[in-house]
Design a protein around this motif. Structure first.
Motif, PDB file in Angstrom:
ATOM      1  N   LYS A 154      85.894 -30.950 -30.382  1.00 25.86           N
ATOM      2  CA  LYS A 154      85.860 -29.741 -30.959  1.00 25.86           C
ATOM      3  C   LYS A 154      86.338 -28.864 -32.143  1.00 25.86           C
ATOM      4  CE  LYS A 154      89.203 -26.789 -29.056  1.00 25.86           C
ATOM      5  NZ  LYS A 154      89.606 -26.168 -28.001  1.00 25.86           N
ATOM      6  N   ASP A 155      87.279 -29.425 -33.149  1.00 27.11           N
ATOM      7  CA  ASP A 155      87.820 -29.722 -33.801  1.00 27.11           C
ATOM      8  C   ASP A 155      88.594 -30.893 -34.677  1.00 27.11           C
ATOM      9  OD1 ASP A 155      88.107 -28.184 -36.323  1.00 27.11           O
ATOM     10  OD2 ASP A 155      90.318 -27.178 -35.547  1.00 27.11           O
ATOM     11  N   MET A 156      88.790 -30.747 -36.150  1.00 24.19           N
ATOM     12  CA  MET A 156      89.524 -32.506 -36.035  1.00 24.19           C
ATOM     13  C   MET A 156      90.558 -31.500 -37.712  1.00 24.19           C
ATOM     14  SD  MET A 156      86.313 -34.794 -36.853  1.00 24.19           S
ATOM     15  CE  MET A 156      84.546 -33.950 -36.852  1.00 24.19           C
ATOM     16  N   ILE A 157      91.216 -31.732 -37.433  1.00 23.53           N
ATOM     17  CA  ILE A 157      92.254 -31.303 -38.714  1.00 23.53           C
ATOM     18  C   ILE A 157      93.178 -32.624 -39.154  1.00 23.53           C
ATOM     19  CG2 ILE A 157      94.719 -29.824 -38.308  1.00 23.53           C
ATOM     20  CD1 ILE A 157      94.015 -28.295 -35.320  1.00 23.53           C
ATOM     21  N   SER A 158      93.135 -32.018 -40.352  1.00 15.23           N
ATOM     22  CA  SER A 158      94.621 -33.041 -41.491  1.00 15.23           C
ATOM     23  C   SER A 158      95.475 -33.496 -40.744  1.00 15.23           C
ATOM     24  CB  SER A 158      94.619 -32.627 -43.544  1.00 15.23           C
ATOM     25  OG  SER A 158      92.889 -32.518 -43.819  1.00 15.23           O
ATOM     26  N   TYR A 159      96.117 -34.276 -41.028  1.00 15.72           N
ATOM     27  CA  TYR A 159      97.455 -34.774 -40.331  1.00 15.72           C
ATOM     28  C   TYR A 159      98.796 -35.480 -40.564  1.00 15.72           C
ATOM     29  CZ  TYR A 159     100.260 -35.303 -35.651  1.00 15.72           C
ATOM     30  OH  TYR A 159     101.129 -34.889 -35.282  1.00 15.72           O
ATOM     31  N   THR A 160      99.608 -35.492 -40.396  1.00 15.30           N
ATOM     32  CA  THR A 160     100.962 -36.287 -41.284  1.00 15.30           C
ATOM     33  C   THR A 160      99.964 -37.942 -41.497  1.00 15.30           C
ATOM     34  OG1 THR A 160     102.286 -37.555 -39.618  1.00 15.30           O
ATOM     35  CG2 THR A 160     102.815 -34.816 -40.895  1.00 15.30           C
ATOM     36  N   ASN A 161     100.798 -38.493 -42.852  1.00 15.89           N
ATOM     37  CA  ASN A 161     100.503 -39.800 -43.245  1.00 15.89           C
ATOM     38  C   ASN A 161      99.241 -39.958 -43.029  1.00 15.89           C
ATOM     39  OD1 ASN A 161     103.090 -40.298 -43.464  1.00 15.89           O
ATOM     40  ND2 ASN A 161     103.231 -40.998 -40.777  1.00 15.89           N
ATOM     41  N   SER A 162      97.846 -39.201 -43.616  1.00 20.28           N
ATOM     42  CA  SER A 162      96.356 -39.215 -44.293  1.00 20.28           C
ATOM     43  C   SER A 162      95.933 -39.497 -42.884  1.00 20.28           C
ATOM     44  CB  SER A 162      96.372 -40.757 -44.856  1.00 20.28           C
ATOM     45  OG  SER A 162      97.515 -40.526 -46.387  1.00 20.28           O
ATOM     46  N   ARG A 163      96.620 -39.594 -41.813  1.00 18.43           N
ATOM     47  CA  ARG A 163      95.524 -39.465 -40.106  1.00 18.43           C
ATOM     48  C   ARG A 163      94.702 -38.362 -39.927  1.00 18.43           C
ATOM     49  NH1 ARG A 163     100.377 -40.768 -36.767  1.00 18.43           N
ATOM     50  NH2 ARG A 163     101.750 -39.107 -37.425  1.00 18.43           N
ATOM     51  N   LEU A 164      94.228 -37.795 -38.760  1.00 17.73           N
ATOM     52  CA  LEU A 164      93.492 -36.698 -38.754  1.00 17.73           C
ATOM     53  C   LEU A 164      93.863 -36.329 -36.753  1.00 17.73           C
ATOM     54  CD1 LEU A 164      90.128 -37.223 -39.549  1.00 17.73           C
ATOM     55  CD2 LEU A 164      91.700 -35.654 -40.567  1.00 17.73           C
ATOM     56  N   GLN A 165      93.580 -35.381 -36.718  1.00 16.79           N
ATOM     57  CA  GLN A 165      93.777 -34.994 -35.190  1.00 16.79           C
ATOM     58  C   GLN A 165      93.239 -34.404 -34.580  1.00 16.79           C
ATOM     59  OE1 GLN A 165      97.013 -31.890 -34.509  1.00 16.79           O
ATOM     60  NE2 GLN A 165      97.572 -31.764 -32.463  1.00 16.79           N
ATOM     61  N   ILE A 166      92.514 -35.363 -33.339  1.00 17.47           N
ATOM     62  CA  ILE A 166      91.326 -34.472 -32.819  1.00 17.47           C
ATOM     63  C   ILE A 166      91.690 -33.541 -31.724  1.00 17.47           C
ATOM     64  CG2 ILE A 166      89.020 -35.520 -31.685  1.00 17.47           C
ATOM     65  CD1 ILE A 166      89.304 -36.666 -34.173  1.00 17.47           C
ATOM     66  N   LYS A 167      90.976 -32.390 -31.394  1.00 12.82           N
ATOM     67  CA  LYS A 167      90.347 -31.378 -30.764  1.00 12.82           C
ATOM     68  C   LYS A 167      89.820 -32.190 -29.636  1.00 12.82           C
ATOM     69  CE  LYS A 167      94.635 -29.188 -31.952  1.00 12.82           C
ATOM     70  NZ  LYS A 167      96.067 -28.761 -30.904  1.00 12.82           N
ATOM     71  N   LEU A 168      90.111 -31.835 -28.381  1.00 11.61           N
ATOM     72  CA  LEU A 168      88.716 -31.833 -27.523  1.00 11.61           C
ATOM     73  C   LEU A 168      88.035 -31.047 -26.704  1.00 11.61           C
ATOM     74  CD1 LEU A 168      89.581 -35.167 -26.077  1.00 11.61           C
ATOM     75  CD2 LEU A 168      87.920 -34.967 -28.255  1.00 11.61           C
ATOM     76  N   LYS A 169      87.495 -30.626 -26.576  1.00 11.18           N
ATOM     77  CA  LYS A 169      87.003 -29.438 -26.144  1.00 11.18           C
ATOM     78  C   LYS A 169      88.047 -28.811 -24.345  1.00 11.18           C
ATOM     79  CE  LYS A 169      81.929 -30.156 -26.444  1.00 11.18           C
ATOM     80  NZ  LYS A 169      80.807 -30.127 -26.408  1.00 11.18           N
ATOM     81  N   THR A 170      87.974 -30.075 -23.681  1.00 15.83           N
ATOM     82  CA  THR A 170      89.079 -29.890 -23.028  1.00 15.83           C
ATOM     83  C   THR A 170      90.098 -30.303 -22.618  1.00 15.83           C
ATOM     84  OG1 THR A 170      88.152 -30.646 -20.720  1.00 15.83           O
ATOM     85  CG2 THR A 170      86.893 -28.875 -21.089  1.00 15.83           C
TER      86      THR A 170
END
Length: 251
Positions: free
Chosen positions: A214-230
């Motif tokens: 659903k969404d992808m967000i910049s996260y600490t230490n050059s990582r990415l946080q993924i938001k899934l639909k449910t």
């Protein structure tokens, strides 16, 4: 024995160095990128043994061997437990999956020492392995899972799975209807079962379905946080060493 470590994560490199010290093996040189490694090999005698990470900060480590003719033996230290590892085995190249286990490290070193001088050097075709990393061999992938629910079996279509994850030594699928189901398989086994254009292993604990993002967000230490639909039971984070491959996978 002359040993070097090529690893872009400095804490991982230092940890490996300490583990080798316990085996009475001294590592004088640690390199952290493709560019740095090429420059070093151009100006120094090549070592007997290289501990080599595949994904470096500025590219795949195979680029080093495209620029420099290196005859050193190699033990791969990698987060990849995918198709390319089959090629490593076929070419008698050792590999260690991260996080590295001390016993497995000792076994790999002993295997290197047991080789004859005629077989100490590199025998692998790096171009073939690189192709396997980018274009896995065509095969038929799993279309559904049969999971046990009480005394019954339930069929779950692969398109209905948002993610597959490991927790407390179990492997679970999470479906679009918001349910978790326990599998009999491990994540490592599923490497060869899940269609790689649809599912991506973002870290050692999670596969995500591209259609569930659903969404992808910049996260600490050059990582990415993924938001899934449910799915929202725990944070879904792309490991730093997988971010580059993940972005390429998205495209």
């Amino acid at each position: 024995m002359n040993i070097i470590i090529i690893e872009d994560e400095k804490p991982s490199a230092r940890r490996l160095q300490r583990m080798l010290q316990k085996l009475d093996l001294k590592t004088e040189v640690m390199l952290h990128s493709v560019e740095e490694s090429i420059q070093w090999f151009q100006n120094n005698a090549h070592p007997d043994l290289i501990f080599l990470d595949i994904q470096l900060s500025d590219g795949l480590s195979f680029e080093i061997f495209e620029a420099i003719n290196i005859k050193s033996a190699i033990i791969f230290t990698t987060a990849y437990d995918e198709y390319a590892l089959k090629a490593f085995k076929l070419n008698s190249i050792d590999y260690l999956l991260k996080p590295i286990d001390e016993d497995e490290l000792a076994t790999a070193v002993q295997k290197y020492k047991a080789r004859t001088p005629q077989t100490q050097g590199v025998t692998v075709d790096f171009n073939d392995i690189k192709k396997l990393l980018v274009n896995p061999i065509d095969r038929v992938y799993k279309k559904r899972f049969a999971v046990k629910v009480g005394q019954h079996l339930k069929l779950i279509n692969i398109d209905d799975i948002e993610c597959v994850y490991s927790e407390n030594k179990g492997t679970y699928v999470y479906t679009t209807e918001g349910r978790n189901y326990l599998l009999d398989s491990t994540l490592d086994f599923l490497e060869n079962e899940l269609e790689p254009q649809t599912f991506f292993r973002i870290n050692r604990k999670f596969y995500v379905n591209i259609n569930a993002i659903k969404d992808m967000i910049s996260y600490t230490n050059s990582r990415l946080q993924i938001k899934l639909k449910t799915y929202n039971e725990q944070e879904v984070i792309v490991a730093r060493e997988r971010v580059k491959d993940f972005k390429e996978w998205l495209e």
